[in-house]
Write a protein that holds these residues in place. Structure first.
Motif, PDB file in Angstrom:
ATOM      1  N   UNK A 119      41.154  51.778  58.273  1.00  0.00           N
ATOM      2  CA  UNK A 119      40.251  52.802  58.786  1.00  0.00           C
ATOM      3  C   UNK A 119      39.044  52.281  59.538  1.00  0.00           C
ATOM      4  N   UNK A 120      38.756  50.994  59.450  1.00  0.00           N
ATOM      5  CA  UNK A 120      37.630  50.431  60.191  1.00  0.00           C
ATOM      6  C   UNK A 120      37.903  50.484  61.691  1.00  0.00           C
ATOM      7  N   UNK A 121      36.856  50.459  62.508  1.00  0.00           N
ATOM      8  CA  UNK A 121      37.070  50.465  63.960  1.00  0.00           C
ATOM      9  C   UNK A 121      37.976  49.329  64.412  1.00  0.00           C
ATOM     10  N   UNK A 122      38.714  49.568  65.488  1.00  0.00           N
ATOM     11  CA  UNK A 122      39.678  48.590  65.985  1.00  0.00           C
ATOM     12  C   UNK A 122      39.030  47.241  66.304  1.00  0.00           C
ATOM     13  N   UNK A 123      37.722  47.248  66.553  1.00  0.00           N
ATOM     14  CA  UNK A 123      37.037  45.991  66.882  1.00  0.00           C
ATOM     15  C   UNK A 123      36.875  45.074  65.672  1.00  0.00           C
ATOM     16  N   UNK A 124      37.177  45.580  64.470  1.00  0.00           N
ATOM     17  CA  UNK A 124      36.951  44.826  63.236  1.00  0.00           C
ATOM     18  C   UNK A 124      38.278  44.577  62.533  1.00  0.00           C
ATOM     19  N   UNK A 125      38.480  43.331  62.068  1.00  0.00           N
ATOM     20  CA  UNK A 125      39.666  43.018  61.273  1.00  0.00           C
ATOM     21  C   UNK A 125      39.236  42.351  59.971  1.00  0.00           C
ATOM     22  N   UNK A 126      39.734  42.874  58.859  1.00  0.00           N
ATOM     23  CA  UNK A 126      39.584  42.206  57.573  1.00  0.00           C
ATOM     24  C   UNK A 126      40.822  41.330  57.405  1.00  0.00           C
ATOM     25  N   UNK A 127      40.731  40.123  57.868  1.00  0.00           N
ATOM     26  CA  UNK A 127      41.923  39.286  57.990  1.00  0.00           C
ATOM     27  C   UNK A 127      42.626  39.055  56.663  1.00  0.00           C
ATOM     28  N   UNK A 128      41.874  38.841  55.599  1.00  0.00           N
ATOM     29  CA  UNK A 128      42.474  38.575  54.299  1.00  0.00           C
ATOM     30  C   UNK A 128      41.636  39.223  53.203  1.00  0.00           C
ATOM     31  N   UNK A 129      42.309  39.944  52.306  1.00  0.00           N
ATOM     32  CA  UNK A 129      41.619  40.668  51.240  1.00  0.00           C
ATOM     33  C   UNK A 129      42.224  40.282  49.901  1.00  0.00           C
ATOM     34  N   UNK A 130      41.402  39.782  48.989  1.00  0.00           N
ATOM     35  CA  UNK A 130      41.841  39.481  47.628  1.00  0.00           C
ATOM     36  C   UNK A 130      41.427  40.638  46.725  1.00  0.00           C
ATOM     37  N   UNK A 131      42.393  41.192  45.999  1.00  0.00           N
ATOM     38  CA  UNK A 131      42.130  42.282  45.052  1.00  0.00           C
ATOM     39  C   UNK A 131      42.599  41.790  43.673  1.00  0.00           C
ATOM     40  N   UNK A 132      41.661  41.361  42.839  1.00  0.00           N
ATOM     41  CA  UNK A 132      42.015  40.722  41.575  1.00  0.00           C
ATOM     42  C   UNK A 132      41.398  41.459  40.396  1.00  0.00           C
ATOM     43  N   UNK A 133      42.023  41.355  39.217  1.00  0.00           N
ATOM     44  CA  UNK A 133      41.421  41.953  38.023  1.00  0.00           C
ATOM     45  C   UNK A 133      40.099  41.272  37.691  1.00  0.00           C
ATOM     46  N   UNK A 134      39.145  42.045  37.216  1.00  0.00           N
ATOM     47  CA  UNK A 134      37.879  41.455  36.786  1.00  0.00           C
ATOM     48  C   UNK A 134      38.106  40.548  35.580  1.00  0.00           C
ATOM     49  N   UNK A 135      38.910  41.008  34.636  1.00  0.00           N
ATOM     50  CA  UNK A 135      39.225  40.217  33.448  1.00  0.00           C
ATOM     51  C   UNK A 135      40.511  39.435  33.671  1.00  0.00           C
ATOM     52  N   UNK A 136      40.506  38.192  33.245  1.00  0.00           N
ATOM     53  CA  UNK A 136      41.709  37.367  33.340  1.00  0.00           C
ATOM     54  C   UNK A 136      42.316  37.209  31.954  1.00  0.00           C
ATOM     55  N   UNK A 137      43.546  37.646  31.791  1.00  0.00           N
ATOM     56  CA  UNK A 137      44.166  37.617  30.464  1.00  0.00           C
ATOM     57  C   UNK A 137      44.856  36.275  30.201  1.00  0.00           C
ATOM     58  N   UNK A 138      45.114  36.019  28.950  1.00  0.00           N
ATOM     59  CA  UNK A 138      45.828  34.820  28.533  1.00  0.00           C
ATOM     60  C   UNK A 138      47.323  35.031  28.782  1.00  0.00           C
ATOM     61  N   UNK A 139      47.886  34.255  29.699  1.00  0.00           N
ATOM     62  CA  UNK A 139      49.303  34.411  30.040  1.00  0.00           C
ATOM     63  C   UNK A 139      50.156  33.260  29.523  1.00  0.00           C
ATOM     64  N   UNK A 140      49.625  32.457  28.616  1.00  0.00           N
ATOM     65  CA  UNK A 140      50.348  31.267  28.165  1.00  0.00           C
ATOM     66  C   UNK A 140      51.692  31.620  27.517  1.00  0.00           C
ATOM     67  N   UNK A 141      51.717  32.680  26.710  1.00  0.00           N
ATOM     68  CA  UNK A 141      52.976  33.079  26.071  1.00  0.00           C
ATOM     69  C   UNK A 141      53.992  33.554  27.108  1.00  0.00           C
ATOM     70  N   UNK A 142      53.516  34.296  28.093  1.00  0.00           N
ATOM     71  CA  UNK A 142      54.394  34.781  29.157  1.00  0.00           C
ATOM     72  C   UNK A 142      54.998  33.616  29.936  1.00  0.00           C
ATOM     73  N   UNK A 143      54.174  32.620  30.220  1.00  0.00           N
ATOM     74  CA  UNK A 143      54.644  31.470  30.983  1.00  0.00           C
ATOM     75  C   UNK A 143      55.713  30.697  30.226  1.00  0.00           C
ATOM     76  N   UNK A 144      55.540  30.573  28.917  1.00  0.00           N
ATOM     77  CA  UNK A 144      56.516  29.836  28.127  1.00  0.00           C
ATOM     78  C   UNK A 144      57.850  30.570  28.080  1.00  0.00           C
ATOM     79  N   UNK A 145      57.813  31.893  27.932  1.00  0.00           N
ATOM     80  CA  UNK A 145      59.049  32.679  27.944  1.00  0.00           C
ATOM     81  C   UNK A 145      59.724  32.572  29.311  1.00  0.00           C
ATOM     82  N   UNK A 146      58.925  32.669  30.373  1.00  0.00           N
ATOM     83  CA  UNK A 146      59.464  32.615  31.728  1.00  0.00           C
ATOM     84  C   UNK A 146      60.089  31.255  32.037  1.00  0.00           C
ATOM     85  N   UNK A 147      59.518  30.209  31.455  1.00  0.00           N
ATOM     86  CA  UNK A 147      60.021  28.861  31.697  1.00  0.00           C
ATOM     87  C   UNK A 147      61.495  28.729  31.309  1.00  0.00           C
ATOM     88  N   UNK A 148      61.920  29.451  30.244  1.00  0.00           N
ATOM     89  CA  UNK A 148      63.254  29.269  29.701  1.00  0.00           C
ATOM     90  C   UNK A 148      64.218  30.407  30.044  1.00  0.00           C
TER      91      UNK A 148
END
Length: 262
Positions: free
Chosen positions: A225-254
């Motif tokens: 929606x910004x004017x054509x003269x403007x480009x937001x080349x890259x946008x990061x949309x991340x969770x404010x809180x970062x959860x512990x994914x260690x268990x998920x990673x171990x399951x995914x590994x195998x």
């Protein structure tokens, strides 16, 4: 808002998640939206919602990895809505096996076809018209897996998302002076249907703190929606809180490993 009045936006993966929310917001801003996805009945439901709010929507079931399907879909969009002013490459797919030691070649190819090759094919189809008009916007939903790949998304997903990030940067550096805005959105962990196919689908309380589909859609809405003269080349949309994914990673590994494990 009517910032996109008179414009046509084509959104892939528009039946659910980020695609659905993006279609609703761009339609609310005045764009005529073409909805691409696999399931006609789901797309019809999204179109019905948009029309009920006074918007214009054209639902088209298509396999975005099929060149014939894309040609047919784009023909309908041009005939019924006009040339594509905004392309949102949102459709995504991940593999069931995350570890490259056991990742089947067919799963690797399928993930790259959806997340990378389809983006290239759609871009190639709409790019000449945008350059001829001297204006156009292409948005691609990549992922923070392109920056920090790991076993949550898997080897194929991370590679594909890094590939589209690179491709969008190429479009930006090559065609910006011809009026093209190439925008990459990099969501962090998001509460979308793709989580249901993970080795360990996150629980409801975990999903509550993740990025929500509408959050990404709002970022896309702002950039488009910004004017054509403007480009937001890259946008990061991340969770404010970062959860512990260690268990998920171990399951995914195998996941997909031979039995017994090596």
């Amino acid at each position: 808002m009517t910032t996109l009045a008179g414009k046509t936006a084509l959104i892939t993966g528009a039946g659910s998640g980020m695609g659905r929310e993006t279609a609703r917001l761009l339609a609310a801003d005045g764009a005529a939206v073409a909805l691409l996805g696999r399931r006609q009945d789901v797309l019809d439901g999204v179109a019905k919602e948009i029309r009920a709010d006074g918007g214009t929507a054209l639902p088209i079931a298509a396999d975005i990895t099929s060149a014939d399907d894309l040609t047919r879909a784009l023909g309908r969009v041009h005939a019924e809505l006009g040339p594509v002013d905004v392309l949102v490459n949102n459709a995504g797919s991940s593999s069931s096996v995350l570890n490259p030691q056991w990742l089947p070649h067919e799963e690797w190819r399928q993930v790259l076809e959806v997340n990378l090759t389809a983006v290239f094919q759609l871009t190639q189809a709409v790019l000449p018209g945008m350059l001829d008009r001297g204006a156009g916007t292409i948005v691609t939903v990549s992922s923070l897996a392109a920056v920090t790949p790991n076993l949550l998304g898997g080897a194929a997903y991370g590679a594909a998302k890094a590939g589209v990030r690179n491709f969008m940067t190429f479009l930006h550096t090559t065609f910006r002076n011809q009026g093209l805005r190439a925008i990459t959105v990099l969501p962090g962990e998001a509460d979308t249907p793709i989580l249901d196919s993970r080795a360990r689908p996150p629980a409801a309380d975990e999903r509550a703190h993740m990025v929500q589909p509408v959050d990404v859609a709002e970022a896309i809405r702002l950039a488009v929606g910004l004017p054509q003269r403007v480009v937001l080349q890259e946008i990061v949309v991340a969770p404010t809180r970062q959860r512990d994914t260690s268990a998920d990673l171990e399951i995914s590994r195998w996941t997909g490993a031979p039995t017994p494990r090596p």
